[in-house]
Design a protein around this motif. Structure first.
Motif, PDB file in Angstrom:
ATOM      1  N   ARG A   1      53.231 -51.046  53.145  1.00  0.00           N
ATOM      2  CA  ARG A   1      52.032 -50.406  53.675  1.00  0.00           C
ATOM      3  C   ARG A   1      52.345 -49.004  54.210  1.00  0.00           C
ATOM      4  O   ARG A   1      51.562 -48.070  54.013  1.00  0.00           O
ATOM      5  N   LEU A   2      53.487 -48.829  54.887  1.00  0.00           N
ATOM      6  CA  LEU A   2      53.845 -47.510  55.385  1.00  0.00           C
ATOM      7  C   LEU A   2      54.108 -46.531  54.241  1.00  0.00           C
ATOM      8  O   LEU A   2      53.674 -45.371  54.277  1.00  0.00           O
ATOM      9  N   ASN A   3      54.787 -46.992  53.218  1.00  0.00           N
ATOM     10  CA  ASN A   3      55.074 -46.108  52.093  1.00  0.00           C
ATOM     11  C   ASN A   3      53.843 -45.843  51.240  1.00  0.00           C
ATOM     12  O   ASN A   3      53.795 -44.837  50.517  1.00  0.00           O
ATOM     13  N   ALA A   4      52.863 -46.712  51.325  1.00  0.00           N
ATOM     14  CA  ALA A   4      51.627 -46.522  50.559  1.00  0.00           C
ATOM     15  C   ALA A   4      50.601 -45.674  51.298  1.00  0.00           C
ATOM     16  O   ALA A   4      49.585 -45.289  50.711  1.00  0.00           O
ATOM     17  N   LEU A   5      50.849 -45.349  52.578  1.00  0.00           N
ATOM     18  CA  LEU A   5      49.832 -44.681  53.390  1.00  0.00           C
ATOM     19  C   LEU A   5      49.350 -43.385  52.748  1.00  0.00           C
ATOM     20  O   LEU A   5      48.139 -43.164  52.581  1.00  0.00           O
TER      21      LEU A   5
ATOM     22  N   LEU B   1      49.497 -42.449  49.702  1.00  0.00           N
ATOM     23  CA  LEU B   1      48.837 -42.715  48.418  1.00  0.00           C
ATOM     24  C   LEU B   1      47.415 -43.230  48.638  1.00  0.00           C
ATOM     25  O   LEU B   1      46.491 -42.887  47.886  1.00  0.00           O
ATOM     26  N   ARG B   2      47.239 -44.036  49.669  1.00  0.00           N
ATOM     27  CA  ARG B   2      45.900 -44.558  49.968  1.00  0.00           C
ATOM     28  C   ARG B   2      44.972 -43.440  50.449  1.00  0.00           C
ATOM     29  O   ARG B   2      43.809 -43.380  50.067  1.00  0.00           O
ATOM     30  N   VAL B   3      45.538 -42.547  51.311  1.00  0.00           N
ATOM     31  CA  VAL B   3      44.739 -41.415  51.788  1.00  0.00           C
ATOM     32  C   VAL B   3      44.304 -40.539  50.603  1.00  0.00           C
ATOM     33  O   VAL B   3      43.137 -40.135  50.497  1.00  0.00           O
ATOM     34  N   GLN B   4      45.228 -40.259  49.740  1.00  0.00           N
ATOM     35  CA  GLN B   4      44.916 -39.463  48.561  1.00  0.00           C
ATOM     36  C   GLN B   4      43.925 -40.151  47.648  1.00  0.00           C
ATOM     37  O   GLN B   4      42.984 -39.551  47.117  1.00  0.00           O
ATOM     38  N   GLY B   5      44.102 -41.479  47.513  1.00  0.00           N
ATOM     39  CA  GLY B   5      43.189 -42.249  46.655  1.00  0.00           C
ATOM     40  C   GLY B   5      41.754 -42.216  47.151  1.00  0.00           C
ATOM     41  O   GLY B   5      40.814 -42.176  46.367  1.00  0.00           O
ATOM     42  N   ARG B   6      41.578 -42.214  48.474  1.00  0.00           N
ATOM     43  CA  ARG B   6      40.223 -42.184  49.020  1.00  0.00           C
ATOM     44  C   ARG B   6      39.548 -40.843  48.718  1.00  0.00           C
ATOM     45  O   ARG B   6      38.333 -40.777  48.497  1.00  0.00           O
ATOM     46  N   LYS B   7      40.334 -39.751  48.706  1.00  0.00           N
ATOM     47  CA  LYS B   7      39.777 -38.442  48.417  1.00  0.00           C
ATOM     48  C   LYS B   7      39.300 -38.329  46.971  1.00  0.00           C
ATOM     49  O   LYS B   7      38.421 -37.535  46.655  1.00  0.00           O
ATOM     50  N   LYS B   8      39.952 -39.100  46.102  1.00  0.00           N
ATOM     51  CA  LYS B   8      39.550 -39.082  44.697  1.00  0.00           C
ATOM     52  C   LYS B   8      38.259 -39.832  44.455  1.00  0.00           C
ATOM     53  O   LYS B   8      37.620 -39.689  43.433  1.00  0.00           O
TER      54      LYS B   8
END
Length: 405
Positions: free
Chosen positions: A392-396, A398-405
């Motif tokens: 989850r920490l390493n995905a943080l 990527l998740r933030v970026q994914g929401r912007k997309k």
């Protein structure tokens, strides 16, 4: 350079056509005394005829030096600690020999009071750069004579005519035949260039190769060997301790018998052109595979990955002639520090051109812990639940970026 300023020159001398002509040319054009230096770095040829030819040419100071152990110990082995390989294929057999020859040329110049050194490398190749960068690093004031960049003897026919005019004997090979290829050999490899290899589409003939059988003709059963490493260097084969040169020679013999180490490469020369060459490096191919195997067991992940990141730069420095440059020495110091833990044994199977790792162990430095890596129950050595937070920490981001997309 003013030719009258040169009183004595040390020539890297093989006794072949090129350097025999260069010897006479230096005497004629520069009117200077010539000292000859012939290095035994494991090329497998009789070197005493070079002494006789030099003596017949009026040379008074003749050096024929056995440098095989120094070559492997101080040049080949440090390079293999770095796992150096140029452009993904070339094990740098010619490249790594040049700084040693340059070093000895400079030493002999100091011993004999020579003003200059000379070599037979052409103006199109890498070797002129390697010889001269090495020489200048060790003696910034040395004068260098590169006949191929000065004279008009730019073809084999002109060289032969010059040799005939001046009574220079040009012997054939001992078996009465001469290879059509330009060849260079030492304990690490033998190289082939020129002739039909100048067309990258032409497959080299089976009779070109000298050190290895073809994989198709290699034994139908694998050959198993065990290499022992201490601080990153191979020190024994099948438990028998040997010197560095002995180890490489034996690996060449075993590897060649199993069709190992052939390479056909188009490489980028430092001077700007592409060049096609074929190489046989049986011992080096085995050594590289084994060294990486023992490192996989003993090196920390980040140290190993950083080494791999540095390796292409290190290999380019060796290829381009910067062995004595401060950046190569800096990288070597870092690499050698990692090798203090590279101790243990590697078992290999050699089969029809292939080198396969069959096992590796280190009694003192293995970082492999079966109680952690096991697929069975590990008695709490590793809490698999910890992976949830790690992911989850390493995905943080990527998740933030994914929401912007």
């Amino acid at each position: 350079m003013a030719q009258s300023a040169i009183k004595k020159v040390v020539l890297a001398y093989s006794g072949g056509l090129d350097t025999s002509v260069i010897l006479k040319w230096l005497q004629e054009e520069y009117g200077c005394e010539v000292v000859t230096f012939t290095a035994d770095i494991g090329q497998g040829e009789e070197l005493e005829p070079a002494r006789a030819k030099a003596k017949a040419a009026g040379v008074k100071e003749i050096y024929i030096d056995d440098l095989r152990e120094e070559f492997v110990r101080d040049f080949v082995f440090p390079m293999f600690r770095a796992n150096a390989i140029y452009e993904g294929e070339y094990l740098l057999g010619t490249s790594i020999a040049r700084p040693l020859i340059a070093k000895r040329l400079i030493e002999i110049a100091a011993e004999t009071g020579a003003d200059a050194i000379s070599h037979g490398a052409t103006g199109k190749g890498n070797d002129q750069v390697r010889f001269e960068l090495g020489a200048y690093a060790l003696n910034p004031e040395i004068k260098i004579i590169a006949p191929w960049r000065e004279w008009d003897l730019l073809s084999r026919e002109k060289l032969m005519a010059y040799a005939e005019k001046h009574g220079i004997a040009v012997e054939m090979k001992r078996d009465g035949t001469k290879s059509p290829y330009s060849m260079d050999a030492n304990l690490l490899h033998i190289s082939y260039e020129g002739y039909d290899l100048e067309d990258p589409w032409v497959e080299p003939g089976a009779d070109m190769w000298r050190w290895s059988v073809s994989p198709e003709e290699a034994p139908d059963t694998p050959t198993s060997i065990e290499l022992t490493f201490e601080q990153g260097d191979a020190v024994a084969i099948d438990g028998k301790r040997m010197t560095p040169a002995e180890i490489l020679a034996e690996l060449n013999r075993i590897g060649g018998a199993n069709g190992i180490g052939r390479a056909d490469i188009v490489e980028n020369r430092y001077v700007g052109m592409k060049s096609r060459g074929c190489y046989e490096t049986p011992g080096g191919t085995i050594l590289l595979k084994a060294h990486r195997a023992i490192e996989s067991l003993t090196l920390d992940r980040e140290a190993a990955h950083l080494k791999d990141e540095l390796m292409p730069r290190y290999a380019s420095l060796v290829y381009n002639g910067y062995w004595f440059a401060p950046e190569r020495e800096m990288m070597q110091a870092a690499i050698d520090q990692t090798q203090t833990v590279v101790n243990g044994e590697v078992r290999l199977n050699l089969y029809k051109g292939n080198v396969m790792v069959a096992g590796r162990k280190s009694a003192t430095n293995s970082l492999f812990d079966a109680s952690i890596a096991t697929f069975e129950e590990d008695a709490g050595a590793y809490d698999q639940g910890d992976a949830t937070g790690f992911i989850r920490l390493n995905a943080l981001r990527l998740r933030v970026q994914g929401r912007k997309k």
